[in-house]
Design a protein around this motif. Structure first.
Motif, PDB file in Angstrom:
ATOM      1  N   GLY A   7     109.999  24.078   6.450  1.00 33.70           N
ATOM      2  CA  GLY A   7     110.192  23.368   5.186  1.00 33.70           C
ATOM      3  C   GLY A   7     108.948  22.595   4.793  1.00 33.70           C
ATOM      4  N   ASP A   8     108.986  21.955   3.606  1.00 36.87           N
ATOM      5  CA  ASP A   8     107.854  21.191   3.053  1.00 36.87           C
ATOM      6  C   ASP A   8     106.607  22.054   2.887  1.00 36.87           C
ATOM      7  N   ALA A   9     106.790  23.385   2.741  1.00 36.78           N
ATOM      8  CA  ALA A   9     105.693  24.337   2.491  1.00 36.78           C
ATOM      9  C   ALA A   9     104.718  24.447   3.662  1.00 36.78           C
ATOM     10  N   ILE A  10     105.150  24.028   4.874  1.00 37.86           N
ATOM     11  CA  ILE A  10     104.265  24.008   6.043  1.00 37.86           C
ATOM     12  C   ILE A  10     104.745  25.012   7.089  1.00 37.86           C
ATOM     13  N   ALA A  11     103.784  25.680   7.738  1.00 38.38           N
ATOM     14  CA  ALA A  11     104.097  26.535   8.889  1.00 38.38           C
ATOM     15  C   ALA A  11     103.238  26.096  10.071  1.00 38.38           C
ATOM     16  N   PHE A  12     103.787  26.223  11.294  1.00 35.58           N
ATOM     17  CA  PHE A  12     103.093  25.814  12.519  1.00 35.58           C
ATOM     18  C   PHE A  12     103.018  26.985  13.502  1.00 35.58           C
ATOM     19  N   PRO A  13     102.311  28.057  13.173  1.00 28.20           N
ATOM     20  CA  PRO A  13     102.214  29.160  14.147  1.00 28.20           C
ATOM     21  C   PRO A  13     101.484  28.716  15.404  1.00 28.20           C
ATOM     22  N   HIS A  14     101.897  29.230  16.561  1.00 28.87           N
ATOM     23  CA  HIS A  14     101.251  28.882  17.826  1.00 28.87           C
ATOM     24  C   HIS A  14     101.583  29.951  18.859  1.00 28.87           C
ATOM     25  N   PRO A  15     100.824  30.046  19.938  1.00 35.58           N
ATOM     26  CA  PRO A  15     101.093  31.067  20.961  1.00 35.58           C
ATOM     27  C   PRO A  15     102.432  30.810  21.665  1.00 35.58           C
ATOM     28  N   LEU A  16     103.006  31.873  22.208  1.00 33.60           N
ATOM     29  CA  LEU A  16     104.255  31.732  22.957  1.00 33.60           C
ATOM     30  C   LEU A  16     104.047  30.864  24.188  1.00 33.60           C
ATOM     31  N   HIS A  17     102.912  31.024  24.852  1.00 29.28           N
ATOM     32  CA  HIS A  17     102.573  30.220  26.030  1.00 29.28           C
ATOM     33  C   HIS A  17     101.213  29.549  25.809  1.00 29.28           C
ATOM     34  N   PRO A  18     100.971  28.384  26.432  1.00 28.35           N
ATOM     35  CA  PRO A  18      99.640  27.773  26.350  1.00 28.35           C
ATOM     36  C   PRO A  18      98.573  28.762  26.807  1.00 28.35           C
ATOM     37  N   CYS A  19      97.434  28.796  26.099  1.00 33.61           N
ATOM     38  CA  CYS A  19      96.386  29.729  26.511  1.00 33.61           C
ATOM     39  C   CYS A  19      95.011  29.199  26.111  1.00 33.61           C
TER      40      CYS A  19
END
Length: 619
Positions: free
Chosen positions: A553-565
């Protein structure tokens, strides 16, 4: 009385009714997404008609427009007519993209044969090119139920797939999507009540307990079954492995249900119907705390692997949490049944869980991935949301900092509002708050702030205070909650400033892609020019995104890896020129997060800091 009006008038009245004071024309136009000339035309056209119905739109020079109700009874009647008309208009002539997609889905799912696209476009007053754009959303929605659109020259298109999947799609778009559903007829209510009575009696006789949601879902399934059988769509193929299903207790309950429904509605059910009902019963059982449960070796191993993955990625050890083990074990049994039979669940809490409990949701995503690796069954987003609830409770049990804080609430709207605010804070932050004192704004100047840690105010405070001050709404919206959590987190832990995770070279305003996964790939490539990333960075971000969309929501996306890398924790930011469809949301701001392995700063804190930053429209 107003009989014909544009849907914007209803939205305008709602906006002004909820506003605390006058709204300028610019504020109104921005919230309604219209041009100033459109607003002027609407106000001129409807001003007299609204006056006849007990309401005036006063214009105050330099301040804006304000709603004044002169006759409460007439105004209530007007609102009733507006809501009914708007409901009807939304169903018959949708105007927004999502409404059009939902309308097309309902139309195709209920059609008995093929539908011509030109006729469909004419029906909802849009061009063929606009319809073609909507069809992308229709195909995407159907793919979630393993359904496709089958086209036949000169005939048109129709939905193709298994009967069970078509019914699950119908359940979502006819029964669960309340926003644009038509008011139910009395005859339909009577059918539902009769089904509920039969189902209740049958379950009692067989001592089978369903969850509340499972019970409602089965009622909906039986309603749809009657609709499909009456329209000659009920003769479906038997499900795979139906012989194994026939040996289960749920099948015997399904047989009794079918016999009673056939008798009550005088409609013969096809043989496959007993299996469909048995699948619903198996996937919606309620297993309780007090039931004796012998965890199988497979489920025990599954829990161990999930715990190990959570330790590796979050540095939180839940392996010794027997309550979590017990609850997940009870949850896994019907869930694995649902996944085996491809039975979709409806999760009305999904978006709220994603927004307010990110750490727990990410743990559930990891759990879903482990389940997929161990069983070969893909865990859908709705199921992940339900798993997350168990992790929310587990995180709470793990313990919060024993340090507690004292707050002051400044509320100018009377005792009722302040008590509501006080209750919500106590409910949400019970482990972190010791004392809350409610004061009026005029009392604050002489109030002794010694021993208090922060002021929450529902009004602007026109002078500086000796302790931190946070402006909040009466009902503590998502932005307020995010700010509170971020403040508590910063008090309880010595985090580095969030600015340290940003760098000027990782801000991008010129990305060219217009599709979610292409944008992610382009952003990963641009980041790699400035900061070393591991070879598995892009594949891991894509893998995580496919499990559950990272737009909140709020026009924001937070893509990130499945695991820390990789070796660096960072945030890369992309500001898009035009919004991009990101599953259920339109996104203009992308914050790509990467947390390096072993990083002490958790994903939850970094996310909350960004949410509180972006949740404030001024920021």
């Amino acid at each position: 009385m107003i009989k014909h009006y544009h849907y914007r008038i209803g939205r305008l009245l709602k906006l002004l009714h909820e506003a605390e004071g006058p709204l300028t024309s610019n504020e109104i136009c921005k919230k309604l997404a219209i041009k100033p000339r459109t607003l002027r035309n609407d106000l001129s056209h409807y001003r007299d008609a609204l006056g006849e119905n007990g309401v005036e739109l006063n214009s105050r020079p330099g301040k804006g427009y304000q709603l004044v109700v002169r006759d409460e009874e007439k105004y209530c009647q007007l609102i009733k007519i507006i809501l009914e008309t708007e409901h009807r208009q939304h169903f018959v002539a949708p105007v927004r993209y999502k409404e059009r997609v939902d309308y097309i889905l309902r139309s195709l799912l209920s059609a008995e044969g093929y539908t011509k696209l030109d006729e469909l476009a004419e029906e909802i007053y849009i061009s063929r090119s606009t319809l073609n754009s909507c069809m992308k959303g229709v195909r995407h929605a159907l793919s979630g139920f393993n359904l496709i659109l089958y086209a036949k020259t000169a005939s048109g298109i129709k939905v193709a797939g298994t009967e069970l999947n078509i019914r699950q799609a119908m359940a979502k778009y006819f029964f669960y999507d309340d926003e644009h559903r038509q008011p139910e007829e009395d005859s339909r209510k009577a059918v539902r009540q009769k089904i509920m009575t039969i189902l209740t009696d049958t379950l009692k006789e067989h001592q089978l307990v369903l969850t509340d949601t499972g019970f409602q879902n089965l009622v909906v399934h039986l309603e749809i079954a009657l609709m499909r059988i009456e329209s000659r769509h009920g003769d479906a193929a038997l499900p795979i492995n139906y012989k194994a299903l026939k040996e289960r207790d749920e099948y015997r309950v399904a047989e009794q249900l079918v016999i009673r429904i056939e008798r009550a509605f005088a409609i013969p059910f096809p043989a496959a119907e007993r299996y469909f009902i048995a699948i619903h019963l198996a996937g919606k059982r309620s297993l309780h705390h007090h039931q004796t449960f012998a965890a199988t070796q497979d489920i025990s191993r599954l829990f161990d692997k999930i715990s190990q993955q959570i330790v590796a990625d979050f540095a939180i050890d839940l392996a010794d949490d027997f309550e979590l083990f017990h609850l997940l074990s009870l949850h896994f049994i019907p869930m694995i049944d649902r996944l085996n039979w491809d039975l979709k669940v409806h999760n009305p809490l999904l978006e709220e869980i994603k927004q307010e409990n990110l750490k727990a949701f990410e743990m559930a995503v990891l759990a879903g991935k482990v389940i997929q690796q161990e069983t070969g069954l893909e865990v859908n987003e709705a199921e992940i949301g339900y798993l997350a609830i168990h992790f929310v409770l587990a995180i709470d049990r793990k313990g919060v900092s024993c340090q507690r804080y004292n707050l002051i609430i400044v509320c100018a709207s009377g005792m009722g509002s302040s008590q509501l605010l006080l209750y919500k804070i106590r409910q949400r932050f019970s482990d972190s708050i010791r004392e809350i004192k409610v004061v009026q704004l005029y009392e604050l100047t002489d109030f002794d702030l010694t021993g208090y840690d922060m002021i929450l105010s529902t009004v602007d405070v026109p002078f500086k205070t000796a302790i931190p001050l946070m402006r909040v709404n009466y009902f503590l919206d998502a932005r307020d909650l995010g700010q509170m959590e971020s403040w508590l987190s910063s008090k309880q832990q010595s985090h580095r400033p969030v600015s340290e995770y940003f760098h000027p070279s990782l801000f991008f305003t010129d990305l060219q892609s217009a599709e979610r996964y292409q944008l992610i790939a382009e952003l990963c490539q641009r980041v790699a020019l400035y900061i070393p990333t591991s070879a598995d960075f892009l594949p891991s971000v894509i893998e995580r995104e496919k499990l559950s969309a990272t737009a909140f929501g709020d026009a924001i996306a937070f893509p990130h890896p499945l695991h820390p890398c990789g070796e660096h924790t960072f945030v890369a930011v992309a500001l898009l020129k035009k919004p991009v469809n990101w599953d259920k949301h339109e996104v203009r701001y992308i914050f790509m997060l990467n947390i390096r392995p072993g990083e002490k700063e958790p994903l939850q804190w970094l996310h909350e800091s960004l949410v509180s930053l972006m949740g404030d429209k001024k920021n």
